[in-house]
Design an enzyme around this catalytic site. Structure first.
Site, PDB file in Angstrom:
ATOM      1  N   HIS A  10       0.822  -1.215   0.000  1.00  0.00           N
ATOM      2  CA  HIS A  10       0.000   0.000   0.000  1.00  0.00           C
ATOM      3  C   HIS A  10       0.856   1.265   0.000  1.00  0.00           C
ATOM      4  O   HIS A  10       2.051   1.242   0.326  1.00  0.00           O
ATOM      5  CB  HIS A  10      -0.923   0.008   1.216  1.00  0.00           C
ATOM      6  CG  HIS A  10      -0.187   0.049   2.529  1.00  0.00           C
ATOM      7  ND1 HIS A  10       0.352   1.211   3.052  1.00  0.00           N
ATOM      8  CD2 HIS A  10       0.110  -0.929   3.407  1.00  0.00           C
ATOM      9  CE1 HIS A  10       0.930   0.951   4.197  1.00  0.00           C
ATOM     10  NE2 HIS A  10       0.813  -0.347   4.442  1.00  0.00           N
ATOM     11  N   GLY A  23      -0.058  -2.172  12.201  1.00  0.00           N
ATOM     12  CA  GLY A  23      -0.731  -3.460  12.307  1.00  0.00           C
ATOM     13  C   GLY A  23      -2.054  -3.474  11.581  1.00  0.00           C
ATOM     14  O   GLY A  23      -2.163  -3.043  10.439  1.00  0.00           O
ATOM     15  N   ARG A  60      -6.308   1.204   3.972  1.00  0.00           N
ATOM     16  CA  ARG A  60      -5.146   1.754   3.276  1.00  0.00           C
ATOM     17  C   ARG A  60      -4.785   0.936   2.037  1.00  0.00           C
ATOM     18  O   ARG A  60      -4.239   1.474   1.078  1.00  0.00           O
ATOM     19  CB  ARG A  60      -3.943   1.878   4.217  1.00  0.00           C
ATOM     20  CG  ARG A  60      -3.415   0.580   4.836  1.00  0.00           C
ATOM     21  CD  ARG A  60      -2.342   0.915   5.856  1.00  0.00           C
ATOM     22  NE  ARG A  60      -1.721  -0.228   6.512  1.00  0.00           N
ATOM     23  CZ  ARG A  60      -2.202  -0.831   7.603  1.00  0.00           C
ATOM     24  NH1 ARG A  60      -3.339  -0.406   8.148  1.00  0.00           N
ATOM     25  NH2 ARG A  60      -1.562  -1.851   8.147  1.00  0.00           N
ATOM     26  N   GLU A  84      -2.233  -7.021   7.452  1.00  0.00           N
ATOM     27  CA  GLU A  84      -0.960  -6.874   8.148  1.00  0.00           C
ATOM     28  C   GLU A  84      -0.989  -7.671   9.456  1.00  0.00           C
ATOM     29  O   GLU A  84      -2.072  -8.012   9.962  1.00  0.00           O
ATOM     30  CB  GLU A  84      -0.692  -5.382   8.416  1.00  0.00           C
ATOM     31  CG  GLU A  84       0.644  -5.076   9.082  1.00  0.00           C
ATOM     32  CD  GLU A  84       1.831  -5.602   8.294  1.00  0.00           C
ATOM     33  OE1 GLU A  84       2.167  -6.785   8.489  1.00  0.00           O
ATOM     34  OE2 GLU A  84       2.414  -4.835   7.506  1.00  0.00           O
ATOM     35  N   ASP A  86      -1.081  -8.450  13.288  1.00  0.00           N
ATOM     36  CA  ASP A  86      -1.737  -7.774  14.398  1.00  0.00           C
ATOM     37  C   ASP A  86      -0.694  -7.448  15.463  1.00  0.00           C
ATOM     38  O   ASP A  86      -0.047  -8.364  15.992  1.00  0.00           O
ATOM     39  CB  ASP A  86      -2.831  -8.682  14.962  1.00  0.00           C
ATOM     40  CG  ASP A  86      -3.616  -8.053  16.094  1.00  0.00           C
ATOM     41  OD1 ASP A  86      -3.325  -6.900  16.463  1.00  0.00           O
ATOM     42  OD2 ASP A  86      -4.524  -8.728  16.620  1.00  0.00           O
ATOM     43  N   GLY A 153       3.354  -4.580   4.034  1.00  0.00           N
ATOM     44  CA  GLY A 153       4.771  -4.915   4.092  1.00  0.00           C
ATOM     45  C   GLY A 153       5.061  -6.242   4.755  1.00  0.00           C
ATOM     46  O   GLY A 153       5.856  -7.051   4.247  1.00  0.00           O
TER      47      GLY A 153
END
Length: 210
Positions: A10, A23, A60, A84, A86, A153
């Site tokens: 993103h 996260g 996002r 992503e 947590d 990521g």
């Protein structure tokens, strides 16, 4: 059967710019992040073929995918397993604040220990769900299909580690991909084709989601 998967991180989010853990919480894209998404959309349109688009359900990522979907008329399937990692109570806190409050945990993570940061997930658990999502994705398409996946990521690092057959979680050997970079791999069998490929030479490196 082999599927080619192009993983797009993103665009820059507000908490990326502010040096905060993110996260599964969401802070929205910055103006720079929206510009990165627009440029990534142009880059992705140069691909000769795209059979499907999949994205994480977090805002996002969906906002990053929007310029490409609008330009091509594609529809994205949403898969929450691509979220992503947590990070629990660390979300929204600066890296410096967490380092002051929990120095032992931060040091252990830096040494490579796979802990539940903020009470959230381990990287191994995240890799398990991300790999399951990619396996299902490959199984759902014909041989040599090409799929664009908008994600984060952490999951991109973990997917690359899986493609390289690194022992789980494996992410410590791989740097965080830049915002709106593209990582390309094959799945079934897995193999890494390219990592952290820029979609625009003027796009600055973004800090990791942590």
């Amino acid at each position: 059967m082999t599927t080619t998967i192009h993983l797009v991180r993103h665009g820059e989010a507000v908490w990326n710019a502010e040096g905060k853990y993110q996260g599964q919480a969401d802070s929205g894209l910055t103006a720079a992040g929206r510009e990165q998404a627009a440029r990534a959309a142009l880059w992705l349109q140069t691909l000769p073929r795209v059979d499907a688009v999949v994205c994480s359900d977090l805002p996002r990522v969906r906002d990053t995918a929007a310029p490409y979907l609008d330009a091509t008329g594609q529809e994205a399937r949403v898969d929450p397993r691509l979220r992503e990692i947590d990070v629990g109570s660390w979300a929204g806190r600066t890296f410096e604040d967490v380092a002051r409050a929990e120095p032992d945990v931060v040091a252990a993570v830096a040494r490579g220990e796979d802990l539940r940061r903020g009470g959230g997930e381990t990287f191994a658990e995240t890799r398990h769900r991300v790999v399951a999502a990619l396996e299902d994705l490959a199984a759902a398409h014909e041989d040599r299909a090409v799929v664009v996946v908008f994600a984060h990521g952490g999951p991109i690092r973990l997917a690359a580690a899986a493609a390289l057959a690194l022992p789980s979680p494996g992410h410590h050997r791989i740097g965080s991909p830049d915002n709106c970079s593209v990582t390309s791999l094959t799945w079934g069998p897995a193999g890494l084709l390219a990592y952290n490929r820029p979609t625009d030479l003027t796009t600055a490196a973004g800090c990791g989601d942590r």
